[in-house]
Scaffold this active site. Structure first.
Site, PDB file in Angstrom:
ATOM      1  N   LYS A 259      43.430  41.684  41.634  1.00 27.56           N
ATOM      2  CA  LYS A 259      44.525  41.558  40.669  1.00 27.56           C
ATOM      3  C   LYS A 259      44.451  42.687  39.656  1.00 27.56           C
ATOM      4  O   LYS A 259      43.417  42.901  39.021  1.00 27.56           O
ATOM      5  CB  LYS A 259      44.443  40.208  39.963  1.00 27.56           C
ATOM      6  CG  LYS A 259      45.463  40.016  38.842  1.00 27.56           C
ATOM      7  CD  LYS A 259      45.222  38.691  38.112  1.00 27.56           C
ATOM      8  CE  LYS A 259      46.085  38.582  36.868  1.00 27.56           C
ATOM      9  NZ  LYS A 259      45.793  37.359  36.089  1.00 27.56           N
ATOM     10  N   ASP A 264      48.509  41.760  29.939  1.00 25.32           N
ATOM     11  CA  ASP A 264      49.255  40.526  30.151  1.00 25.32           C
ATOM     12  C   ASP A 264      49.659  39.921  28.817  1.00 25.32           C
ATOM     13  O   ASP A 264      48.870  39.249  28.165  1.00 25.32           O
ATOM     14  CB  ASP A 264      48.414  39.530  30.957  1.00 25.32           C
ATOM     15  CG  ASP A 264      49.176  38.242  31.238  1.00 25.32           C
ATOM     16  OD1 ASP A 264      50.418  38.260  31.131  1.00 25.32           O
ATOM     17  OD2 ASP A 264      48.532  37.232  31.553  1.00 25.32           O
ATOM     18  N   LYS A 271      52.192  34.787  25.196  1.00 24.82           N
ATOM     19  CA  LYS A 271      50.940  34.183  24.759  1.00 24.82           C
ATOM     20  C   LYS A 271      50.870  34.133  23.226  1.00 24.82           C
ATOM     21  O   LYS A 271      51.541  34.929  22.548  1.00 24.82           O
ATOM     22  CB  LYS A 271      49.745  35.011  25.266  1.00 24.82           C
ATOM     23  CG  LYS A 271      49.558  35.030  26.763  1.00 24.82           C
ATOM     24  CD  LYS A 271      48.398  35.943  27.147  1.00 24.82           C
ATOM     25  CE  LYS A 271      48.204  35.986  28.651  1.00 24.82           C
ATOM     26  NZ  LYS A 271      47.631  34.739  29.176  1.00 24.82           N
ATOM     27  N   ASP A 282      42.806  41.868  32.161  1.00 23.63           N
ATOM     28  CA  ASP A 282      43.405  41.111  33.252  1.00 23.63           C
ATOM     29  C   ASP A 282      43.476  41.907  34.558  1.00 23.63           C
ATOM     30  O   ASP A 282      44.060  41.450  35.529  1.00 23.63           O
ATOM     31  CB  ASP A 282      44.799  40.627  32.845  1.00 23.63           C
ATOM     32  CG  ASP A 282      45.168  39.299  33.478  1.00 23.63           C
ATOM     33  OD1 ASP A 282      44.257  38.611  33.984  1.00 23.63           O
ATOM     34  OD2 ASP A 282      46.356  38.942  33.471  1.00 23.63           O
ATOM     35  N   ASP A 341      53.795  33.461  32.446  1.00 26.11           N
ATOM     36  CA  ASP A 341      52.381  33.769  32.204  1.00 26.11           C
ATOM     37  C   ASP A 341      51.511  33.388  33.399  1.00 26.11           C
ATOM     38  O   ASP A 341      50.319  33.629  33.394  1.00 26.11           O
ATOM     39  CB  ASP A 341      51.901  33.056  30.936  1.00 26.11           C
ATOM     40  CG  ASP A 341      50.572  33.594  30.428  1.00 26.11           C
ATOM     41  OD1 ASP A 341      50.239  34.757  30.761  1.00 26.11           O
ATOM     42  OD2 ASP A 341      49.858  32.866  29.713  1.00 26.11           O
ATOM     43  N   GLU A 343      51.503  34.913  36.237  1.00 21.93           N
ATOM     44  CA  GLU A 343      51.984  36.089  36.969  1.00 21.93           C
ATOM     45  C   GLU A 343      50.983  36.621  37.990  1.00 21.93           C
ATOM     46  O   GLU A 343      51.372  37.268  38.958  1.00 21.93           O
ATOM     47  CB  GLU A 343      52.353  37.208  35.981  1.00 21.93           C
ATOM     48  CG  GLU A 343      51.224  38.101  35.528  1.00 21.93           C
ATOM     49  CD  GLU A 343      50.095  37.364  34.790  1.00 21.93           C
ATOM     50  OE1 GLU A 343      48.942  37.799  34.903  1.00 21.93           O
ATOM     51  OE2 GLU A 343      50.370  36.357  34.116  1.00 21.93           O
ATOM     52  N   ARG A 345      49.184  35.174  40.295  1.00 21.59           N
ATOM     53  CA  ARG A 345      49.371  34.629  41.647  1.00 21.59           C
ATOM     54  C   ARG A 345      50.593  35.242  42.328  1.00 21.59           C
ATOM     55  O   ARG A 345      50.663  35.290  43.545  1.00 21.59           O
ATOM     56  CB  ARG A 345      49.474  33.107  41.572  1.00 21.59           C
ATOM     57  CG  ARG A 345      50.665  32.606  40.786  1.00 21.59           C
ATOM     58  CD  ARG A 345      50.489  31.192  40.289  1.00 21.59           C
ATOM     59  NE  ARG A 345      49.486  31.104  39.246  1.00 21.59           N
ATOM     60  CZ  ARG A 345      49.137  29.973  38.623  1.00 21.59           C
ATOM     61  NH1 ARG A 345      49.712  28.836  38.964  1.00 21.59           N
ATOM     62  NH2 ARG A 345      48.210  29.973  37.683  1.00 21.59           N
TER      63      ARG A 345
END
Length: 490
Positions: A259, A264, A271, A282, A341, A343, A345
Site C-alpha cells: 500500500k 492520507d 480525519k 501510510d 477514509d 481507501e 483496501r
C-alpha cells in the site's frame, strides 16, 4: 557504519570500547579475566546490584588503562537458558544505545561470543546496525555536534573469518533494505509523493538490474483501475502503479503488494486534525516492498519476485471521490463508497487483481497500514495476519518469530463479510467498526481468486512512538526482514 574484522584476542585488542555480553547466572572466563584486570570491579557492581547481567541492561565502564580497551560495555542478556536470536539482537541494540550516550563512534564487539548459535555473528550485527540508525536529514542546527557511528570491529578467530565476513555482509545488506524502508517512511508527505515513490523504484531497479514499469494516469484509465484512480482524484499529484520484477530463480514468482498512500487526510471523510501528521506513514507497505526487493537482489536470492505498488494521495478537493459514489474496480466488482477514509483496501483491490492476472504468482503477500482496528486488537507488538492458505500463513508466522517482527493470525470467516455487502453495489468499502481489521481483510480476499494469498496489517508496527532496543523512535521498516526470512526459507 563501516564493519571490520579482527582476530586479536578481545582483551588484547586496542579499541575505544569493547562490547561484552553478560548473563545473570553464568559468568564466562572473559568476564572473570576482565574482573581480575579491573581489581574486582565487576564483582563489586554485581554485589551492589548496579550491574547484574539483567536482560535489557547495559553499562559503560572506563578501564583506566587496566585493559587495552579504553572502555568496557557490559550488555545484560538475562538468564542463559533464555538466550535467543531476538535477545541477542536486542542486546546489540542496547549496546549501541549506551555507546551513543557515551558518544563513542568506533567500537569493538565480542557480543556474539555470548551465543553458541551459528547465526550469532549476523544477529549481533543486525542489532547494532539497526540500532545505530537515525534520520536527521531535515535538521539544520548544530550539525557539527551531531553524533554518528564510524566503525564497528567484530572479533573472530582466524578460522571463522571467512564465514564471519559472509554473515556480516548479509547483515549489512538486510539492514540497508530496512534503512531504505525507514527513510522512505520518515520523509514528509511533501517530499514522498506518488511521483517520488515511482522515481525511487526506477532508481532501485537501475542500480540492481531489475525491471521496472510505472503506469501513469492515462494508462490506469485505459486499464480500468478505477478504484486506485478514485482514491487519488482529489490530489494534485496523480496516482500511479509501480511494478518491479526481480528474476533470481525459476517458476512462478512471489508477488509482494505494498500500500502506497503517501498521505492520507481521510479525503471527504476527513480525519481529525490531531495526529494527522503521522499519516505520511501510510505508505509503509510500499516502503517494505521496495526495501525487500533491494535486499533480495543484492543477496541474489534464488526466487522470482514481483513488487506491485499502487500509490496515491487521499485528499479532499472538488474532484475527490465521495461517500455514496460507486466505483467499478479492475476486476469488474462494483464498490459503494461509504467512507473515503477506508481507501487503502480500494487501491489494494486493484493491485491484487492486477498482480494475479498479469503474473499468475505462486503466492501473494500484501502489506498495508490498513486499519486502526488492528492497532486496537494487537497494539504495537504484532502485525495482523490473514490469508486463504494455512501453509502460507504458517510460513509467515515462522518468519515473524525468527526475525522478531511478530505477526498474529486473525480469522477470515465468511460471517465477517456480511457487513461489507452493499444494497446498491457488489460490495461497500467500509462496514462496522467491530472486527474492522478482519472485515478489511475479507474485502481484499474477494480480489485474489484462488491464488495463495496473505495479508499483513502493519498499522501498529510501522512506527515506534518510543525507542526500542534496535528500533529507534520513528519508522521501523517492518516487513523487510520478515519477508526476506520467508523468501529464504522457500
Amino acid at each position: 557504519m563501516n564493519i571490520e574484522i579482527s582476530s586479536v584476542h578481545p582483551l588484547r585488542h586496542a579499541t575505544s570500547a569493547l562490547v561484552l555480553g553478560c548473563f545473570e547466572d553464568d559468568k564466562d572466563q572473559m568476564y572473570h579475566d576482565c574482573d581480575a584486570a579491573l581489581d574486582g570491579l565487576l564483582g563489586r557492581l554485581a554485589h551492589s546490584r548496579e550491574f547484574t547481567g539483567k536482560n535489557g541492561s547495559a553499562r559503560v565502564l572506563h578501564t583506566l588503562g587496566k585493559l587495552t580497551a579504553e572502555r568496557l560495555v557490559l550488555v545484560g542478556l538475562g538468564k542463559k537458558k533464555d538466550m535467543s536470536p531476538e535477545r541477542l539482537r536486542q542486546g546489540a541494540g542496547n549496546a549501541v544505545s549506551a555507546l551513543r550516550g557515551a558518544r563513542v563512534a568506533s567500537f569493538t564487539s565480542a557480543l556474539h561470543m555470548a551465543s553458541a548459535a551459528p547465526d550469532a555473528v549476523e544477529n549481533a550485527a543486525l542489532g547494532m546496525l539497526l540500532g545505530s540508525y537515525s534520520f536527521e536529514q531535515y535538521k539544520t542546527k548544530e550539525k557539527e555536534e551531531r553524533f554518528g557511528f564510524d566503525t564497528m570491529t567484530v572479533l573472530l578467530p582466524p578460522d571463522q573469518e571467512q564465514a564471519g565476513h559472509e554473515a556480516l555482509q548479509q547483515a549489512q545488506i538486510v539492514c540497508d533494505g530496512v534503512s531504505l524502508a525507514r527513510d522512505l517512511v520518515s520523509h514528509p508527505g511533501n517530499v514522498v509523493t506518488p511521483a517520488y515513490l515511482a522515481e525511487a523504484a526506477l532508481e532501485l531497479a537501475q542500480r540492481n538490474g531489475l525491471e521496472c514499469r510505472v503506469y501513469e494516469l492515462a494508462e490506469l484509465e485505459q486499464m480500468g483501475m478505477n478504484a486506485l484512480i478514485g482514491v487519488g482524484k482529489g490530489a494534485a499529484v496523480t496516482p500511479r502503479l509501480i511494478v518491479l520484477q526481480y528474476r533470481g530463480g525459476k517458476g512462478r514468482p512471489v508477488a509482494l503488494v505494498g500500500k502506497g498512500i503517501t498521505f492520507d487526510s481521510g479525503g471527504i471523510s476527513i480525519k481529525p486534525g490531531a495526529g494527522m501528521e503521522a499519516m505520511k506513514t501510510d505508505m509503509a507497505g510500499s516502503a517494505a516492498v521496495l526495501g525487500t526487493l533491494e535486499a533480495a537482489a543484492r543477496l541474489k536470492l534464488p526466487v522470482n519476485l514481483v513488487g506491485v505498488i499502487p500509490t496515491a494521495e487521499n485528499m479532499p478537493d472538488g474532484n475527490a471521490f465521495k461517500p455514496g459514489d460507486i466505483l467499478t474496480s479492475l476486476s469488474g466488482t462494483t464498490i459503494e463508497i461509504t467512507n473515503t477514509d477506508a481507501e487503502g483496501r480500494l487501491i489494494l483491490c486493484d493491485a491484487l487483481h492486477f498482480a494475479r492476472q498479469q503474473f499468475k504468482p505462486a503466492a501473494m503477500v500484501d502489506l498495508a497500514t490498513l486499519t486502526g482496528a488492528c492497532v486496537v486488537a494487537l497494539g504495537h507488538e504484532a502485525s495482523g495476519l490473514m490469508g486463504n492458505d494455512q501453509r502460507l500463513v504458517d510460513a509467515l508466522k515462522r518468519a515473524g518469530d525468527e526475525t522478531g517482527e511478530r505477526v498474529w493470525p486473525l480469522p477470515l470467516w465468511e460471517e465477517y463479510g456480511e457487513v461489507m455487502k452493499s444494497d446498491v453495489a457488489d460490495l461497500k468499502n467500509a462496514g462496522s467498526r467491530d472486527g474492522g481489521a478482519i472485515s478489511a481483510g475479507w474485502f481484499l480476499k474477494q480480489f485474489v481468486g484462488d491464488t495463495r494469498w496473505a495479508h499483513l496489517d502493519i498499522a501498529g508496527t510501522a512506527w515506534n512512538d518510543k525507542a526500542r532496543p534496535y528500533g529507534p523512535k520513528g519508522a521501523t521498516g517492518v516487513g523487510v526482514r520478515l519477508l526476506l526470512e520467508f523468501l529464504q526459507a522457500r
